[in-house]
Write an enzyme that holds these catalytic residues in place. Sequence first.
Site, mmCIF file in Angstrom:
data_model
loop_
_atom_site.group_PDB
_atom_site.id
_atom_site.type_symbol
_atom_site.label_atom_id
_atom_site.label_comp_id
_atom_site.label_asym_id
_atom_site.label_seq_id
_atom_site.Cartn_x
_atom_site.Cartn_y
_atom_site.Cartn_z
ATOM 1 N N SER A 132 5.343 55.669 -15.135
ATOM 2 C CA SER A 132 6.540 55.331 -15.900
ATOM 3 C C SER A 132 6.155 54.978 -17.328
ATOM 4 O O SER A 132 4.973 54.926 -17.663
ATOM 5 C CB SER A 132 7.259 54.151 -15.244
ATOM 6 O OG SER A 132 6.474 52.985 -15.373
ATOM 7 N N LYS A 133 7.162 54.730 -18.111
ATOM 8 C CA LYS A 133 6.936 54.492 -19.544
ATOM 9 C C LYS A 133 5.872 53.454 -19.827
ATOM 10 O O LYS A 133 5.131 53.571 -20.792
ATOM 11 C CB LYS A 133 8.233 54.056 -20.253
ATOM 12 C CG LYS A 133 9.399 54.974 -20.093
ATOM 13 C CD LYS A 133 10.348 54.474 -19.002
ATOM 14 C CE LYS A 133 10.415 55.483 -17.856
ATOM 15 N NZ LYS A 133 10.778 54.980 -16.557
ATOM 16 N N ARG A 134 5.825 52.450 -18.966
ATOM 17 C CA ARG A 134 4.875 51.385 -19.279
ATOM 18 C C ARG A 134 3.430 51.860 -19.152
ATOM 19 O O ARG A 134 2.503 51.179 -19.559
ATOM 20 C CB ARG A 134 5.147 50.155 -18.412
ATOM 21 C CG ARG A 134 4.682 50.256 -17.005
ATOM 22 C CD ARG A 134 5.283 49.166 -16.129
ATOM 23 N NE ARG A 134 5.192 49.548 -14.734
ATOM 24 C CZ ARG A 134 4.060 49.460 -14.027
ATOM 25 N NH1 ARG A 134 2.968 48.995 -14.577
ATOM 26 N NH2 ARG A 134 4.039 49.861 -12.772
ATOM 27 N N HIS A 135 3.210 53.038 -18.544
ATOM 28 C CA HIS A 135 1.860 53.584 -18.453
ATOM 29 C C HIS A 135 1.505 54.378 -19.708
ATOM 30 O O HIS A 135 0.386 54.841 -19.850
ATOM 31 C CB HIS A 135 1.739 54.513 -17.249
ATOM 32 C CG HIS A 135 1.844 53.803 -15.928
ATOM 33 N ND1 HIS A 135 2.937 53.926 -15.108
ATOM 34 C CD2 HIS A 135 1.005 52.954 -15.304
ATOM 35 C CE1 HIS A 135 2.752 53.186 -14.020
ATOM 36 N NE2 HIS A 135 1.603 52.583 -14.120
ATOM 37 N N GLY A 136 2.479 54.570 -20.588
ATOM 38 C CA GLY A 136 2.231 55.370 -21.783
ATOM 39 C C GLY A 136 3.171 56.557 -21.809
ATOM 40 O O GLY A 136 4.271 56.485 -21.280
#
Length: 476
Positions: free
Chosen positions: A240-244
């Site tokens: 998800s976004k928090r992984h980049g």
Amino acid sequence: MNSGIRVRFAPSPTGHLHVGGARTALFNWLFARHHGGAFVLRIEDTDRSRSTEENIASIVDALRWLELDWDEGPPAPGYRQTERFDLYREHAARLVAAGRAYHCDCPPELLERERKAVEARKETFRYSGRCRDRGLAAGALRLRIPDTGSTVVDDLIHGPVTFDHAQLDDWILVRTDGTPTYNFCVVVDDVTMRITHVIRGNDHLSNTPKQVLCYAALGYAVPAFAHVSMILGADRARLSKRHGATSVQAYREQGILPEAMVNYLARLGWSSGDQEIFTRAELVERFDIKDVSSAGAVFDQTKLEWLSHEHIKAADGARLAALVRPFVEAAGLTAPPPARLGPMLDTLRERARTLRELVEVGRFYFERPAGYDDKARAKLLTPAGAERLGVLEARLAAVEPFAAPALEALYRGLAESMSLKLVDLAQLTRLAVTGRTASPPLFDVLALLGRDEVLERLRAARAAASSGGAPPAGAA
RNA sequence: GACCCCGUCGUCUAGCCUGGCCCAGGACGCGACCCUUUCAAGGUCGAGAUCGCGGGUUCGAAUCCCGCCGGGGUCACCA
């Protein structure tokens, strides 16, 4: 090209194309192309509040960038769910007529209360079936699920997966307001589009038995299923976004080659022997859904960049030039015409993993150095350095032809006569010409830049050396 | 919580169906060396996995069976 096999990719336009979605699309596309079947693109836009035209355009754009062409789909009409409501209504009526579905007027509050009560007892919520035999003529429409028995989903990747009917409940096909639910739309769309193989994300596996029962109730043959595992982040949680970066668009902007993205996504969860690098044609030839892994896979940016590097090294010159041009311009620089840019890129390609790096590492081709590497300047742009630059200017002004072999011979001879090592003259020149201590082979760089430009840069460096190493005047 | 899926080097994977060729092969990354005008590229070598754990079957198990643990997914009048 007519094997009768038909697959589809059905994104909901609620955002950009995610790499997980791109991989699902790719596997569908590869399956279709390998078997000579049809690849259909369908837009699942029943959620009007979250679906936008911009997102549809962006997804279409990303698929085109990856060159995953579809045989049927937008812009042709009829491939958006919002255009297919008649179909859903028609099928719903059929189920009612056949007694396979029934109306339900249980108020949401009642359902919610039941759900809470069941959760308190730590059990799974299933609709009570209160309206099953009430013969209501209006309200939400539910599918009648057998009380006993089980449904087996014969998955091409996971093998047979059994679901007990006792775990399933009479799910809603059509809401009270008349709008069809996602699971119902999917079934109707897949049957009416004559989809033979449903290749989709693993997150849909649990919903599959519900759908299979719906096919059966409708009297349609059940397609084959293949549930592809999810793409994970470094912590093994769903990417998800928090992984980049997660959108295909983001990688495109980073300057990853589309063929590298395709290669990487294909190899993530699929393999064919020990081969790592594949052309699109090889992928189509070798792809087999049975070789797709059932386990989740962690997205690895480093390996993606390695593949991008490999594809940059192998890319056709003209194509690479066309791909890099926008990146040169985005950096505020101007690229020379193809005839000159091509050879420049040939000296750069093994030094860059992305198109963006290609520009970065070859910046000196497009502009004069705006300054010099600090350490090297202190060491090389000295009075002695200025003197050597003067000698080089004189000799470079006369050497014929101004080509790599002649330049190298000149430098080697000069180094010897000055009792220096080649590297001494080379690094000085490199710094003067590129502003840096690392670059492609120096003599190729000089030849590519041309005599006038090189002399200009040497003079500027000599001036900087005499004035204590300040940045060159009138730089680019 | 219930149900379902998954579990081999840090990561992607081969091998698992059809036990022995596997004291586990390849690739990315990492380290060293070679090549070399710099940086790369290339070449060679190396470190790195008691095959999630525990039992069992067997002469022999990563491969077969059972149990467990861990991670993920699904359980909506969302998609």
